[in-house]
Motif scaffolding. Structure first.
Motif, PDB file in Angstrom:
ATOM      1  N   LEU A 100     -39.500 -41.822 -19.422  1.00  0.00           N
ATOM      2  CA  LEU A 100     -39.934 -42.976 -20.218  1.00  0.00           C
ATOM      3  C   LEU A 100     -40.771 -43.938 -19.373  1.00  0.00           C
ATOM      4  CD1 LEU A 100     -39.737 -44.612 -22.880  1.00  0.00           C
ATOM      5  CD2 LEU A 100     -37.687 -45.688 -21.923  1.00  0.00           C
ATOM      6  N   THR A 101     -40.314 -44.210 -18.149  1.00  0.00           N
ATOM      7  CA  THR A 101     -41.057 -45.109 -17.262  1.00  0.00           C
ATOM      8  C   THR A 101     -42.438 -44.563 -16.961  1.00  0.00           C
ATOM      9  OG1 THR A 101     -38.978 -45.836 -16.244  1.00  0.00           O
ATOM     10  CG2 THR A 101     -41.004 -46.293 -15.030  1.00  0.00           C
ATOM     11  N   ARG A 102     -42.521 -43.271 -16.653  1.00  0.00           N
ATOM     12  CA  ARG A 102     -43.811 -42.654 -16.365  1.00  0.00           C
ATOM     13  C   ARG A 102     -44.732 -42.732 -17.583  1.00  0.00           C
ATOM     14  NH1 ARG A 102     -46.032 -38.052 -17.489  1.00  0.00           N
ATOM     15  NH2 ARG A 102     -44.105 -37.250 -18.402  1.00  0.00           N
ATOM     16  N   PHE A 103     -44.171 -42.453 -18.766  1.00  0.00           N
ATOM     17  CA  PHE A 103     -44.974 -42.497 -19.987  1.00  0.00           C
ATOM     18  C   PHE A 103     -45.519 -43.897 -20.220  1.00  0.00           C
ATOM     19  CE2 PHE A 103     -45.792 -43.064 -24.425  1.00  0.00           C
ATOM     20  CZ  PHE A 103     -46.275 -41.842 -24.876  1.00  0.00           C
ATOM     21  N   MET A 104     -44.675 -44.910 -20.084  1.00  0.00           N
ATOM     22  CA  MET A 104     -45.114 -46.277 -20.351  1.00  0.00           C
ATOM     23  C   MET A 104     -46.162 -46.733 -19.344  1.00  0.00           C
ATOM     24  SD  MET A 104     -41.723 -48.311 -21.640  1.00  0.00           S
ATOM     25  CE  MET A 104     -42.743 -49.630 -22.290  1.00  0.00           C
ATOM     26  N   LEU A 105     -45.991 -46.350 -18.078  1.00  0.00           N
ATOM     27  CA  LEU A 105     -46.988 -46.710 -17.078  1.00  0.00           C
ATOM     28  C   LEU A 105     -48.333 -46.053 -17.372  1.00  0.00           C
ATOM     29  CD1 LEU A 105     -44.892 -46.449 -13.785  1.00  0.00           C
ATOM     30  CD2 LEU A 105     -45.875 -48.529 -14.747  1.00  0.00           C
ATOM     31  N   THR A 135     -38.587 -42.497  -7.579  1.00  0.00           N
ATOM     32  CA  THR A 135     -39.879 -43.169  -7.712  1.00  0.00           C
ATOM     33  C   THR A 135     -40.706 -42.476  -8.789  1.00  0.00           C
ATOM     34  OG1 THR A 135     -40.861 -41.803  -5.973  1.00  0.00           O
ATOM     35  CG2 THR A 135     -39.897 -43.914  -5.317  1.00  0.00           C
ATOM     36  N   VAL A 136     -41.546 -43.256  -9.450  1.00  0.00           N
ATOM     37  CA  VAL A 136     -42.420 -42.762 -10.511  1.00  0.00           C
ATOM     38  C   VAL A 136     -43.825 -43.270 -10.221  1.00  0.00           C
ATOM     39  CG1 VAL A 136     -42.855 -42.715 -12.986  1.00  0.00           C
ATOM     40  CG2 VAL A 136     -40.513 -42.885 -12.155  1.00  0.00           C
ATOM     41  N   THR A 137     -44.803 -42.401 -10.320  1.00  0.00           N
ATOM     42  CA  THR A 137     -46.194 -42.821 -10.169  1.00  0.00           C
ATOM     43  C   THR A 137     -46.991 -42.376 -11.385  1.00  0.00           C
ATOM     44  OG1 THR A 137     -46.765 -40.788  -8.963  1.00  0.00           O
ATOM     45  CG2 THR A 137     -46.142 -42.709  -7.650  1.00  0.00           C
ATOM     46  N   ALA A 153     -43.348 -47.129  -9.999  1.00  0.00           N
ATOM     47  CA  ALA A 153     -42.091 -47.860 -10.142  1.00  0.00           C
ATOM     48  C   ALA A 153     -41.014 -47.178  -9.313  1.00  0.00           C
ATOM     49  CB  ALA A 153     -41.663 -47.920 -11.605  1.00  0.00           C
ATOM     50  N   VAL A 154     -40.064 -47.963  -8.877  1.00  0.00           N
ATOM     51  CA  VAL A 154     -38.811 -47.445  -8.327  1.00  0.00           C
ATOM     52  C   VAL A 154     -37.749 -47.689  -9.386  1.00  0.00           C
ATOM     53  CG1 VAL A 154     -37.079 -47.632  -6.515  1.00  0.00           C
ATOM     54  CG2 VAL A 154     -39.498 -47.910  -5.957  1.00  0.00           C
ATOM     55  N   LEU A 155     -37.092 -46.624  -9.809  1.00  0.00           N
ATOM     56  CA  LEU A 155     -36.121 -46.689 -10.895  1.00  0.00           C
ATOM     57  C   LEU A 155     -34.734 -46.367 -10.356  1.00  0.00           C
ATOM     58  CD1 LEU A 155     -35.397 -46.749 -13.978  1.00  0.00           C
ATOM     59  CD2 LEU A 155     -35.884 -44.291 -13.983  1.00  0.00           C
ATOM     60  N   SER A 156     -33.789 -47.232 -10.647  1.00  0.00           N
ATOM     61  CA  SER A 156     -32.394 -47.021 -10.252  1.00  0.00           C
ATOM     62  C   SER A 156     -31.533 -47.071 -11.503  1.00  0.00           C
ATOM     63  CB  SER A 156     -31.953 -48.108  -9.263  1.00  0.00           C
ATOM     64  OG  SER A 156     -30.607 -47.916  -8.871  1.00  0.00           O
ATOM     65  N   VAL A 157     -30.759 -45.996 -11.742  1.00  0.00           N
ATOM     66  CA  VAL A 157     -29.959 -45.870 -12.961  1.00  0.00           C
ATOM     67  C   VAL A 157     -28.506 -45.668 -12.575  1.00  0.00           C
ATOM     68  CG1 VAL A 157     -29.581 -44.548 -15.075  1.00  0.00           C
ATOM     69  CG2 VAL A 157     -31.903 -44.866 -14.195  1.00  0.00           C
ATOM     70  N   THR A 158     -27.627 -46.454 -13.184  1.00  0.00           N
ATOM     71  CA  THR A 158     -26.193 -46.351 -12.953  1.00  0.00           C
ATOM     72  C   THR A 158     -25.491 -45.978 -14.245  1.00  0.00           C
ATOM     73  OG1 THR A 158     -26.214 -47.984 -11.172  1.00  0.00           O
ATOM     74  CG2 THR A 158     -24.110 -47.591 -12.252  1.00  0.00           C
ATOM     75  N   ALA A 159     -24.653 -44.951 -14.186  1.00  0.00           N
ATOM     76  CA  ALA A 159     -23.830 -44.532 -15.323  1.00  0.00           C
ATOM     77  C   ALA A 159     -22.692 -43.683 -14.785  1.00  0.00           C
ATOM     78  CB  ALA A 159     -24.653 -43.730 -16.337  1.00  0.00           C
ATOM     79  N   GLY A 160     -21.528 -43.774 -15.422  1.00  0.00           N
ATOM     80  CA  GLY A 160     -20.393 -42.971 -14.994  1.00  0.00           C
ATOM     81  C   GLY A 160     -19.941 -43.267 -13.583  1.00  0.00           C
ATOM     82  N   GLY A 161     -20.216 -44.479 -13.102  1.00  0.00           N
ATOM     83  CA  GLY A 161     -19.771 -44.860 -11.775  1.00  0.00           C
ATOM     84  C   GLY A 161     -20.670 -44.387 -10.642  1.00  0.00           C
ATOM     85  N   ARG A 162     -21.770 -43.717 -10.936  1.00  0.00           N
ATOM     86  CA  ARG A 162     -22.685 -43.257  -9.899  1.00  0.00           C
ATOM     87  C   ARG A 162     -24.089 -43.789 -10.179  1.00  0.00           C
ATOM     88  NH1 ARG A 162     -24.056 -38.249  -8.924  1.00  0.00           N
ATOM     89  NH2 ARG A 162     -23.689 -37.402 -11.002  1.00  0.00           N
ATOM     90  N   MET A 216     -43.678 -57.349  -5.668  1.00  0.00           N
ATOM     91  CA  MET A 216     -42.833 -56.611  -6.599  1.00  0.00           C
ATOM     92  C   MET A 216     -41.727 -57.519  -7.109  1.00  0.00           C
ATOM     93  SD  MET A 216     -42.454 -52.873  -4.791  1.00  0.00           S
ATOM     94  CE  MET A 216     -41.986 -53.536  -3.205  1.00  0.00           C
ATOM     95  N   ARG A 217     -41.281 -57.255  -8.302  1.00  0.00           N
ATOM     96  CA  ARG A 217     -40.249 -58.082  -8.904  1.00  0.00           C
ATOM     97  C   ARG A 217     -39.130 -57.198  -9.410  1.00  0.00           C
ATOM     98  NH1 ARG A 217     -40.886 -63.080 -13.087  1.00  0.00           N
ATOM     99  NH2 ARG A 217     -38.754 -63.155 -13.799  1.00  0.00           N
ATOM    100  N   ARG A 218     -37.907 -57.519  -9.070  1.00  0.00           N
ATOM    101  CA  ARG A 218     -36.761 -56.731  -9.455  1.00  0.00           C
ATOM    102  C   ARG A 218     -36.135 -57.315 -10.705  1.00  0.00           C
ATOM    103  NH1 ARG A 218     -34.892 -53.451  -5.342  1.00  0.00           N
ATOM    104  NH2 ARG A 218     -32.780 -53.427  -6.178  1.00  0.00           N
ATOM    105  N   ALA A 219     -35.759 -56.453 -11.609  1.00  0.00           N
ATOM    106  CA  ALA A 219     -35.110 -56.901 -12.829  1.00  0.00           C
ATOM    107  C   ALA A 219     -33.703 -57.364 -12.517  1.00  0.00           C
ATOM    108  CB  ALA A 219     -35.052 -55.765 -13.843  1.00  0.00           C
TER     109      ALA A 219
END
Length: 432
Positions: free
Chosen positions: A33-38, A86-88, A72-81, A1-4
């Motif tokens: 979006l991630t699920r759709f693209m996969l 996970t998406v399959t 994919a494992v998706l991590s999103v940061t916004a508003g300080g949180r 796996m490769r992390r961005a």
């Protein structure tokens, strides 16, 4: 796996979800979006990561992905949180109209920054778009796709005629399986059994018509995973180790289904395995028929994969670009080097041509040209030659297969490296 790479938003960045709001709306949108693209776009790991990170940046947050071929494992940061999920999804490139619609949708979101619930609803509308071609037209596309490819295997009228018959049977089987997902998973095996039975039991081509595998191959080309094999190699070379390894195994499973299907037909018809030797018949087609066959192939690809007709000109141009560069390169510097140059030129052209708004995505522009390089067919020929006891011939094909698939993958990687990335230019931050 490769992390961005991590791209933290600045302290004054607008999250795009309102003052003090958490990452929930942005996370929900990017997860869909991630699920759709996969599932539907057929993009490799780099493409999914680029778009997801880019749209996160557009809304003032940042996203980090850990990708495998079907999840994919998706991590999103916004508003300080930060939220992580996970998406399959099971990859599927049978509907390229969705890939075109997705690129247009991403461009609209990037330029207009609609409210995130509205963007999520828009993405779901793209996902539920009706097919651009009816089922019968998709079947006709599979036939044209195979018939257009047939002269590249053997430039004879017999090859074209038998391919039309066998491809019609494969197309009928494929269309019938559209609404049966479990059946679709073993469709390459079933198609190979059907084609093998008809070729060996009904057509029974004589020595003057070329080996049976060469007769079968064009009708099965729709299932040959050459694109998956080269994409897997490119991901391995590019550092996406898990994604590339899983995609490589899946491609080999598809190839083995075709191989086993052919062997089942051999066993049922009582054909000696030695008959699988793939000697070619002398050509009886003119050069102009060979050139025109790739136009038939492109029309078939458009119908079989649901590519919108407005992309036909671009697709046709890159098919003939790949052919021309490969032919010129092979004449000047040999097959391996010529294929490398062709793959590099195709990658550069597809990437650059896909960048302006409103153009088809890179996958759509690239796919037709890539198919002309006919990687996976060498693998099937190698396996059947080995099964027929033609050890030296089979290993020669196998070595050609390994060499060409690696050459194409490295050529694509070099082409991608020659065109600079542009995440920040393509997806400006919310404050810009």
């Amino acid at each position: 796996m490769r992390r961005a790479p991590r791209e933290e938003p600045g302290p004054d960045a607008d999250t795009g979800v309102g003052p003090g709001a958490g990452p929930d709306p942005l996370h929900d949108f990017l997860r869909e979006l991630t699920r759709f693209m996969l599932t539907f776009s057929g993009e490799g790991a780099e493409g999914v990561d680029r778009v997801v990170r880019g749209l996160a940046r557009t809304y003032g947050g940042y996203a980090e992905t850990v990708l495998v071929a079907d999840g994919a494992v998706l991590s999103v940061t916004a508003g300080g949180r930060t939220l992580t999920s996970t998406v399959t999804a099971f990859p599927d490139v049978a509907r390229l109209d969705r890939a075109v619609a997705l690129k247009e949708f991403v461009e609209r979101v990037r330029d207009t920054r609609p409210p995130l619930p509205e963007a999520t609803a828009g993405l779901r509308r793209v996902e539920t778009l009706p097919a651009t071609v009816p089922r019968w037209a998709r079947g006709a596309g599979i036939v044209l796709f195979s018939v257009g490819f047939a002269p590249a295997v053997q430039p004879t009228w017999y090859e074209i005629g038998t391919t039309a018959l066998l491809a019609a049977l494969v197309a009928a089987l494929t269309v019938l399986s559209d609404r049966r997902p479990r059946l679709a998973r073993v469709l390459p095996l079933l198609a190979a059994v059907l084609v093998s039975l008809v070729t060996l039991g009904v057509l029974q081509p004589g020595h003057g018509h070329g080996g049976p595998v060469l007769i079968m191959l064009p009708a099965l080309f729709f299932f040959v995973p050459g694109d998956l094999l080269s994409a897997a190699t490119a991901e391995l070379v590019g550092g996406f180790l898990t994604t590339g390894a899983v995609r490589l195994v899946y491609a080999l499973v598809l190839l083995l289904q075709l191989y086993v299907g052919v062997l089942i037909g051999v066993a049922v018809t009582g054909t000696p395995s030695s008959a699988l030797f793939d000697g070619a018949q002398d050509a009886d087609l003119s050069r102009w028929v060979l050139v025109a066959s790739w136009a038939v192939f492109t029309v078939g690809l458009i119908l079989a994969f649901g590519v919108p007709w407005r992309a036909a000109g671009w697709l046709t141009g890159l098919v003939y670009l790949s052919l021309g560069v490969q032919a010129a390169g092979t004449a000047l510097i040999g097959e391996v080097a010529g294929t490398f140059v062709a793959a590099t030129a195709l990658a550069v052209a597809a990437d650059l041509l896909s960048r302006p708004a409103g153009r088809p995505p890179r996958l759509v522009l690239f796919l037709g040209g890539f198919f002309t390089l006919t990687v996976g067919s060498l693998g099937l020929r190698a396996l059947t030659s080995l099964a027929g006891g033609h050890v030296l011939h089979g290993f020669r094909d196998l070595m050609d297969f390994v060499t060409i698939v690696t050459t194409i993958a490295v050529g694509l990687l070099v082409g991608a490296a020659l065109v600079p990335g542009r995440v920040e230019k393509e997806f400006p931050a919310a404050s810009e």
